[in-house]
Design an enzyme around this catalytic site. Structure first.
Site, PDB file in Angstrom:
ATOM      1  N   ASP A 160     -18.296  27.355 -37.007  1.00 54.31           N
ATOM      2  CA  ASP A 160     -17.163  27.913 -37.728  1.00 54.31           C
ATOM      3  C   ASP A 160     -17.276  27.408 -39.160  1.00 54.31           C
ATOM      4  O   ASP A 160     -17.939  26.398 -39.437  1.00 54.31           O
ATOM      5  CB  ASP A 160     -15.846  27.489 -37.086  1.00 54.31           C
ATOM      6  CG  ASP A 160     -14.705  28.423 -37.455  1.00 54.31           C
ATOM      7  OD1 ASP A 160     -14.835  29.197 -38.427  1.00 54.31           O
ATOM      8  OD2 ASP A 160     -13.658  28.380 -36.774  1.00 54.31           O
ATOM      9  N   TRP A 161     -16.630  28.093 -40.081  1.00 50.16           N
ATOM     10  CA  TRP A 161     -16.826  27.812 -41.507  1.00 50.16           C
ATOM     11  C   TRP A 161     -16.218  26.442 -41.854  1.00 50.16           C
ATOM     12  O   TRP A 161     -15.009  26.291 -41.965  1.00 50.16           O
ATOM     13  CB  TRP A 161     -16.216  28.936 -42.336  1.00 50.16           C
ATOM     14  CG  TRP A 161     -17.200  30.005 -42.715  1.00 50.16           C
ATOM     15  CD1 TRP A 161     -17.422  30.489 -43.975  1.00 50.16           C
ATOM     16  CD2 TRP A 161     -18.119  30.720 -41.875  1.00 50.16           C
ATOM     17  NE1 TRP A 161     -18.415  31.447 -43.961  1.00 50.16           N
ATOM     18  CE2 TRP A 161     -18.856  31.613 -42.680  1.00 50.16           C
ATOM     19  CE3 TRP A 161     -18.396  30.686 -40.513  1.00 50.16           C
ATOM     20  CZ2 TRP A 161     -19.848  32.461 -42.189  1.00 50.16           C
ATOM     21  CZ3 TRP A 161     -19.381  31.529 -40.002  1.00 50.16           C
ATOM     22  CH2 TRP A 161     -20.087  32.394 -40.840  1.00 50.16           C
TER      23      TRP A 161
END
Length: 758
Positions: free
Chosen positions: A236-237
């Protein structure tokens, strides 16, 4: 050969890449792009958010990736379209998403999200399908197949146990393995094993003390070794906290990149032999294989049909609407009646959630305008301000005056965007007080009120249901939600939505209430497997509307249930087939969702009262009947054994229950399932109860009694007291005893010999 038809020679590239280039490939080049290696002809590809519509930002994008996206069709959010209970519809939406991705040369869509709705408070629940893992998995398969069959990849997220926004980057989700296996992992497993998704996204949180991005058990043992995943794992970012441990655990690609920090650390770790180069090669291979598949869209010059996609969005919105109440058949509405439209949401539509999934729509329908084209609308009154918690007496009085002058009122109620979003959780389940006060006043002046709910997450309705004659849950239905609402309210579409999550009377009734969102960076999943309807059923709590509920403008009858079985549990081939006749007994064409639940009549472990294990949606003309079949595989009867560390089916009776929702299961048939014993081997530390429950052990103990020893089962009251004691403890007791340590050793040896012989 053009780049669009190019397939990378991965083995050759691995041999030619330098260490520094390999390390660089395990991080992206910018917010939405992988890294290119121009000297070897390796292109970069673009990824983008897109659970219910693309948010593509060609080029660099803004610093958090939240602005300036290309126009795209905003389809119904996951919480909405899940209520369709129609994987085929999700497949069509997926195909449309893929077409839009190809039109902007986008290789991977970051979705769907298949996390469970552990708590109705989760701020991101609008992005997730359901509180039930089986339903979420089947719907996920639908949209993933729709996207990937059209040459665009998906990214199934957020793996795993990402069920809250509060402190989501640091919180440690402490979950027992059985709950993970039965509730939080099955939707991912279903998609991975059935669809071979191109990528899986790890979550921000820790799972049992280890960050998802560094969790070897999660990313390698379960995902790759057990499920056979052969795609790429992306973070995930911002979910990579330590790049080298994440690389070792199984994380292939860090996004967005921490440059040059992460590539430098990876290269240094390999040079220092802290990371074997073959491990780095496996990560780079995953990146190259993704780029090879994803590069097929890079040189495309395609477009998509904006109007056709908008029409599909309208169809999907209509099929996602759930009719909750329809007293005296007030709906559908028709011309000839004076209709008052009340509520600011009718004029200022809310149709999507906030955060990373927010789409720049190609067009937006407005409910008030759509209703004016289909009904005799006498007027409009806003009644309340969006985001304003105080009641405006002037707005209320205008609404009351309009309601008094109309035959029917259509009143829009819902949650402002500020109430639910990625990044924070809700603190309550209430609609804004100004809306409830306005509804109370309007309903006093006109009893014929149709309530229309626009919200991404569940709200409590105890102050709404008594004050409306009809009620529809329209969710956040996308850019064409207004048209879908109008179609349902006027009968152009017969509502067929069914709730994919329970609607409780109170937040406090939710099984996670005492353990959400946790504190001190820890959240304990103390409710175990009992989330959603599993929890309400186990606690025997009434709900406002149960899981699977939904009304129609017609009526249906389910009859003649038969359940047949084949195969065997022993060789993992057991299958049950439930067949039932569905008849449309009303006067309109419509669709019924046949829901099949399994109940373990007697179990050695705590199990839910019942669990959804199959469903099918069937369309019928008025008076038409169809015989439908739902297949239940062996997993439908299994639970995860903590002792044996595997899925097991326990021999005995199972009820196959069929009906319209989780608390309306009029048809039931009990089947007998034969299965090998799942009892663990008896040892010195097994309890007296466990020894007496085992046929072989009981026989051995009987032999001791016949040889003159005391009978441990003769005194039932004593057995109640000492039955849970280990045999080794009982053997240590002084005085008359049926077993001492030497005798116990002989019993264990004899039991093992019998067990090996059989």
């Amino acid at each position: 050969m053009t780049r669009a038809t190019m397939t990378l020679d991965v083995d050759r590239l691995l041999a030619e890449l330098t260490l520094e280039e390999k390390a660089a490939l395990t991080s992206g080049s910018s917010f939405w792009y992988t890294r290119a290696v121009e000297r070897l002809g390796i292109p970069k590809i673009m990824v983008s958010d897109g659970p219910h519509g693309l948010r593509a930002q060609p080029g660099v994008g803004d610093h958090v990736g939240l602005g300036g996206s290309l126009p795209a069709t905003c389809f119904p959010t996951a919480s909405a379209i899940a209520s369709s209970w129609n994987p085929e519809l999700l497949g069509r939406v997926g195909a449309a998403l893929a077409a839009e991705a190809r039109a902007c040369n986008l290789s991977v869509i970051l979705g769907p999200g298949v996390n469970m709705k552990r708590s109705p408070l989760c701020g991101r629940n609008f992005e997730y399908f359901s509180e039930d893992p089986y339903l979420a998995g089947e719907l996920g398969v639908g949209i993933v197949d729709g996207i990937q069959s059209n040459g665009v990849g998906v990214c199934v997220k957020h793996f795993a146990a990402n069920n809250q926004e509060d402190d989501r980057l640091r919180v440690d989700a402490q979950v027992d393995e059985r709950s993970l296996r039965e509730i939080y992992l099955p939707a991912f497993e279903r998609i991975v094993t059935s669809c071979r998704p191109w990528t899986v996204m790890c979550s921000y949180n820790k799972i049992n003390g280890v960050s998802a991005s560094e969790n070897t058990w999660l990313l390698t043992t379960v995902l790759r070794d057990e499920w056979g995943f052969d795609g790429l794992v992306v973070s995930d970012w911002g979910a990579v906290y330590h790049r080298v441990p994440a690389l070792l655990a199984g994380l292939d690609l860090e996004m967005p990149p921490s440059l040059p920090r992460s590539p430098d650390r990876v290269a240094a770790a390999v040079a220092a032999r802290e990371v074997p180069e073959d491990v780095l090669d496996r990560r780079v291979r995953a990146v190259l294989e993704l780029v090879s598949k994803g590069s097929a869209v890079l040189d495309l010059d395609e477009d998509f049909d904006v109007d056709a996609h908008h029409a599909l969005a309208r169809e999907a919105a209509a099929e996602s609407i759930v009719l909750l109440k329809n007293e005296d058949d007030l709906l559908p509405l028709s011309r000839g009646s004076r209709v008052g439209v009340i509520g600011e949401f009718a004029r200022t539509p809310r149709f999507q959630g906030a955060g990373s999934s927010q789409v720049n729509p190609t067009k937006v329908d407005v409910p008030l305008e759509e209703l004016r084209t289909m009904l005799d609308v006498a007027g409009f009154a806003p009644a309340y301000g969006i985001g304003d918690t105080s009641q405006d007496d002037r707005l209320r009085d205008e609404a009351v005056a309009l309601a008094r002058d109309c035959d029917v009122v259509v009143m829009f109620l819902g949650l402002p965007g500020a109430d639910e979003s990625e990044g924070f959780d809700r603190t309550h389940l209430n609609l804004p007080s100004a809306q409830l006060e306005a509804l109370a006043a309007v309903s006093e002046s006109n009893p014929n009120v149709v309530g229309v709910l626009v919200n991404g997450s569940t709200v409590v309705l105890d102050q709404v249901v008594p004050r409306v004659s009809a009620l529809v849950e329209a969710w956040l239905g996308g850019q064409a939600a207004a048209g879908g609402m109008a179609d349902v309210l006027t009968g152009v579409v017969n509502p067929s939505g069914r709730l994919a999550e329970s609607i409780p009377h109170r937040l406090e009734d939710s099984s996670s209430f005492l353990n959400f969102p946790g504190d001190s960076q820890v959240v304990r999943y103390g409710e175990g497997i009992f989330i959603g309807y599993r929890g309400y059923d186990q606690s025997r709590l009434e709900v406002a509307f149960p899981f699977g509920f939904g009304l129609s403008y017609t009526t249906f009858d389910l009859a003649d249930l038969t359940v047949s079985t084949s195969g065997s549990v022993a060789d993992d081939s057991f299958v049950a087939r439930a067949e039932v006749t569905v008849t449309n007994t009303g006067t309109r064409a419509g669709a019924e969702v046949v829901q099949v639940y399994v109940r373990d009549v007697v179990s050695s472990v705590s199990r839910p009262v019942r669990e959804l294990k199959g469903f099918t949606k069937v369309w019928l003309e008025a008076g038409e009947s169809k015989r439908v079949q739902v297949v239940l595989d062996q997993r439908a009867f299994a639970f995860w054994s903590i002792q044996l560390r595997r899925w097991v089916v326990e021999a005995g009776e199972f009820a196959v229950e069929v009906g319209r929702h989780s608390r309306d299961l009029a048809l039931s048939e009990v089947i007998i399932v034969a299965a090998p014993s799942i009892a663990p081997p008896l040892t010195r530390d097994s309890t007296l109860h466990e020894w007496l429950a085992d046929p072989v052990a009981r026989h051995l103990i009987r032999q001791l009694v016949e040889e003159g020893g005391p009978d441990p089962a003769a005194d039932e009251e004593l057995v109640k007291v000492i039955g849970t004691m280990p045999m080794s403890t009982i053997a240590s007791f002084e005085g008359p005893n049926f077993v001492d340590h030497d005798t116990l050793d002989r019993l264990v040896m004899a039991w093992n010999e019998r067990a090996e012989a059989t």
